[in-house]
Enzyme design. Sequence first.
Site, short mmCIF file in Angstrom:
data_model
loop_
_atom_site.label_atom_id
_atom_site.label_comp_id
_atom_site.label_asym_id
_atom_site.label_seq_id
_atom_site.Cartn_x
_atom_site.Cartn_y
_atom_site.Cartn_z
N CYS A 206 0.79 -1.32 0.17
CA CYS A 206 0.05 0.03 0.04
C CYS A 206 0.95 1.38 0.06
O CYS A 206 0.35 2.34 -0.27
CB CYS A 206 -1.01 -0.01 1.23
SG CYS A 206 -0.06 0.03 2.81
N ASP B 18 1.97 2.75 2.53
CA ASP B 18 2.12 3.50 3.79
C ASP B 18 3.40 3.24 4.60
O ASP B 18 3.99 2.17 4.76
CB ASP B 18 0.88 2.68 4.49
CG ASP B 18 -0.32 3.34 3.66
OD1 ASP B 18 -0.33 4.20 2.88
OD2 ASP B 18 -1.48 2.81 4.30
N CYS C 58 -3.02 5.11 5.80
CA CYS C 58 -4.40 5.04 5.94
C CYS C 58 -5.05 5.18 7.33
O CYS C 58 -4.24 5.42 8.28
CB CYS C 58 -5.03 3.63 5.27
SG CYS C 58 -4.49 2.10 6.62
N CYS D 30 -2.70 -3.09 8.67
CA CYS D 30 -2.19 -1.97 9.15
C CYS D 30 -1.69 -1.92 10.55
O CYS D 30 -0.87 -1.12 10.92
CB CYS D 30 -3.35 -0.97 8.91
SG CYS D 30 -4.48 -1.12 7.20
#
Length: 142
Positions: free
Chosen positions: A34, A36, A59, A103
């Site tokens: 992603c 991130d 996110c 995450c």
Amino acid sequence: MLYSDKVMDHFRNPRNVGSIENADGVGEVGNAKCGDIMKIYLKIDNDVVTDVKFETFGCGSAIASSSMATEMIKGKPVDQVLTLTNKAVVEALDGLPAHKLHCSVLAEEAVKAALKDYFDKNGIAYDASLLPDVSCADCHEH
Ligand code: FES
């Protein structure tokens, strides 16, 4: 409701955002998939995390996870911080959707990378099995 009240709260009002000058340990990890990135700063005195700050370019779930993780480790002895798991972070957030669990893994890994940095800088021996190589930016799909 996809996200719990706690996730929304920590996403909207993240705790301990920022950086620490002359931090005793800094950990940065990324998720290759992603893109991130999460960075954690630790201030450690007498083996206790006296301050912690984070910067997350990611996110909402990553922000909520890092915010919660910082609250969970602040004021805690290092050996207790070592046992922090993403599962505990998710539980404290009253859950995350399955496709967002990775995450929270980022939060656990950033904390562990910061601890590793602290141990390495101070020549402190540690059980490597507790601190797997978290510097790699591989995607962790759990
Ligand atoms: Fe990348 Fe959440 S989607 S950390």
